[in-house]
Design an enzyme around this catalytic site. Structure first.
Site, PDB file in Angstrom:
ATOM      1  N   GLY A  20     -19.374  56.087  26.956  1.00 19.95           N
ATOM      2  CA  GLY A  20     -18.158  57.162  27.554  1.00 19.95           C
ATOM      3  C   GLY A  20     -17.185  57.041  26.820  1.00 19.95           C
ATOM      4  O   GLY A  20     -17.327  58.432  27.429  1.00 19.95           O
ATOM      5  N   ARG A  43     -11.596  69.412  28.266  1.00 17.21           N
ATOM      6  CA  ARG A  43     -11.595  68.689  28.497  1.00 17.21           C
ATOM      7  C   ARG A  43     -11.170  67.319  27.689  1.00 17.21           C
ATOM      8  O   ARG A  43     -11.020  65.732  28.461  1.00 17.21           O
ATOM      9  CB  ARG A  43     -12.631  67.954  29.972  1.00 17.21           C
ATOM     10  CG  ARG A  43     -12.498  69.366  30.950  1.00 17.21           C
ATOM     11  CD  ARG A  43     -13.390  68.333  32.310  1.00 17.21           C
ATOM     12  NE  ARG A  43     -13.437  69.728  32.994  1.00 17.21           N
ATOM     13  CZ  ARG A  43     -12.962  69.895  34.673  1.00 17.21           C
ATOM     14  NH1 ARG A  43     -12.659  68.328  35.212  1.00 17.21           N
ATOM     15  NH2 ARG A  43     -12.883  71.038  34.992  1.00 17.21           N
ATOM     16  N   ILE A  88     -24.993  55.452  24.794  1.00 19.33           N
ATOM     17  CA  ILE A  88     -24.338  53.411  24.201  1.00 19.33           C
ATOM     18  C   ILE A  88     -23.703  53.273  25.150  1.00 19.33           C
ATOM     19  O   ILE A  88     -22.072  54.207  24.622  1.00 19.33           O
ATOM     20  CB  ILE A  88     -24.186  53.026  22.409  1.00 19.33           C
ATOM     21  CG1 ILE A  88     -23.879  54.807  21.997  1.00 19.33           C
ATOM     22  CG2 ILE A  88     -25.986  53.344  21.861  1.00 19.33           C
ATOM     23  CD1 ILE A  88     -23.481  55.155  20.496  1.00 19.33           C
ATOM     24  N   GLY A  89     -23.339  51.975  26.050  1.00 18.58           N
ATOM     25  CA  GLY A  89     -21.699  51.790  26.751  1.00 18.58           C
ATOM     26  C   GLY A  89     -21.890  50.326  26.696  1.00 18.58           C
ATOM     27  O   GLY A  89     -22.648  49.558  25.628  1.00 18.58           O
ATOM     28  N   ASP A 204     -18.061  42.345  29.447  1.00 22.08           N
ATOM     29  CA  ASP A 204     -17.980  41.178  30.176  1.00 22.08           C
ATOM     30  C   ASP A 204     -18.878  40.093  31.142  1.00 22.08           C
ATOM     31  O   ASP A 204     -19.962  41.350  31.063  1.00 22.08           O
ATOM     32  CB  ASP A 204     -16.980  41.471  31.485  1.00 22.08           C
ATOM     33  CG  ASP A 204     -16.661  42.700  32.107  1.00 22.08           C
ATOM     34  OD1 ASP A 204     -17.337  43.506  31.239  1.00 22.08           O
ATOM     35  OD2 ASP A 204     -17.129  42.474  33.640  1.00 22.08           O
TER      36      ASP A 204
HETATM   37  N1  HPA Z   1     -18.926  46.726  36.300  1.00 21.65           N
HETATM   38  C1  HPA Z   1     -19.360  48.283  36.036  1.00 21.65           C
HETATM   39  N2  HPA Z   1     -19.207  48.548  34.501  1.00 21.65           N
HETATM   40  C2  HPA Z   1     -19.259  48.526  33.877  1.00 21.65           C
HETATM   41  C3  HPA Z   1     -18.862  46.574  34.344  1.00 21.65           C
HETATM   42  C4  HPA Z   1     -18.277  45.863  35.316  1.00 21.65           C
HETATM   43  O1  HPA Z   1     -18.362  45.056  35.282  1.00 21.65           O
HETATM   44  N3  HPA Z   1     -18.539  45.879  32.843  1.00 21.65           N
HETATM   45  C5  HPA Z   1     -18.620  47.115  31.921  1.00 21.65           C
HETATM   46  N4  HPA Z   1     -19.326  48.288  32.409  1.00 21.65           N
END
Ligand code: HPA
Length: 233
Positions: A20, A43, A88-89, A204
């Site tokens: 991203g 950009r 890849i995120g 998270d």
């Molecule tokens: N919400 C949306 N996108 C995300 C999150 C989340 O908690 N964590 C990492 N990408």
């Protein structure tokens, strides 16, 4: 050239890795690619083309969210003849036993977005990644000893949803986490007959509230980046 990409046709490889964050694209290029060349700066979406173990690859950032991923992946597939994109995120985990740093392969992506409807007239709110590419990724994960969890993902348009979507997405649609881009990527790939996958690292956990601190992020993403790179060889 497109409205958002200044690269020449020959500057973009057949296979693209899409983080991203533009800074992450730069980091991947400097750390893993030989002979990396800057191929886009429009950009601030700095993209690089180079070689990983002799395989030509472009690292192009998607930006955040379905519209941004929608634009870049569409233009790469349609106007640069890219055949494969691996996102890849990061992902917010929905399951209690998901630990930060765990790696997930997004099998299907659910969304309330109208992206696919506006793109192709499809009213499906479920988009799938490429089975063939996913198989390669699963095989490579086994080889590398990565405990890859495969499951459905909720691709939300609202980062700050206050956790309102968690129960229904988890219990009704069996989603194991949430992110914001894979639905657009999979919709474009399926509309344009291309291949796409999404490998995600848990940053998270929305249930346990465990989080990666920013200093640990770089290291934690290494396994996912190498998994993506080795899967395209
Ligand atoms: N919400 C949306 N996108 C995300 C999150 C989340 O908690 N964590 C990492 N990408």
């Amino acid at each position: 050239m497109t409205p958002h990409i200044e690269s020449r046709d020959e500057d973009i490889a057949d296979v693209v890795l899409m983080p991203g964050d533009p800074k992450r694209a730069e980091l991947i290029a400097s750390k893993y690619l030989d002979d990396a060349k800057l191929v886009n700066t429009v950009r601030g979406m700095n993209a690089y083309t180079g070689f990983y173990k002799g395989k030509r690859v472009t690292v192009f950032p998607s930006g955040m969210g379905i519209p941004s991923m929608g634009i870049y992946s569409y233009e790469l597939f349609k106007f640069y003849n890219v055949s494969k994109i691996i996102r890849i995120g990061t992902v917010g985990g929905y399951l209690e036993d998901e630990k930060v740093f765990d790696v997930i392969l997004a099998d299907k992506s659910f969304s309330k977005s109208n992206y696919a409807l506006d793109l192709s007239g499809s009213d499906s709110h479920i988009m799938e990644g490429s089975k063939a590419l996913n198989e390669k990724i699963i095989e490579e994960a086994k080889r590398e000893g990565i405990d890859l969890r495969v499951g459905n993902i909720y691709s939300t348009e609202t980062f700050y949803d206050g956790g309102k979507n968690l129960d229904v997405m988890k219990n009704k649609y069996h989603c194991i986490g949430t992110e914001m881009e894979s639905y657009a990527l999979f919709a474009n790939a399926s509309y344009l007959n291309k291949e796409a996958s999404a490998i995600l690292t848990v940053s998270d956990n929305l249930v346990t509230k465990e989080e990666i601190d920013s200093s640990a992020r770089e290291k934690s993403l290494d396994r996912m980046i190498l998994l993506a790179l080795n899967s395209i060889l």
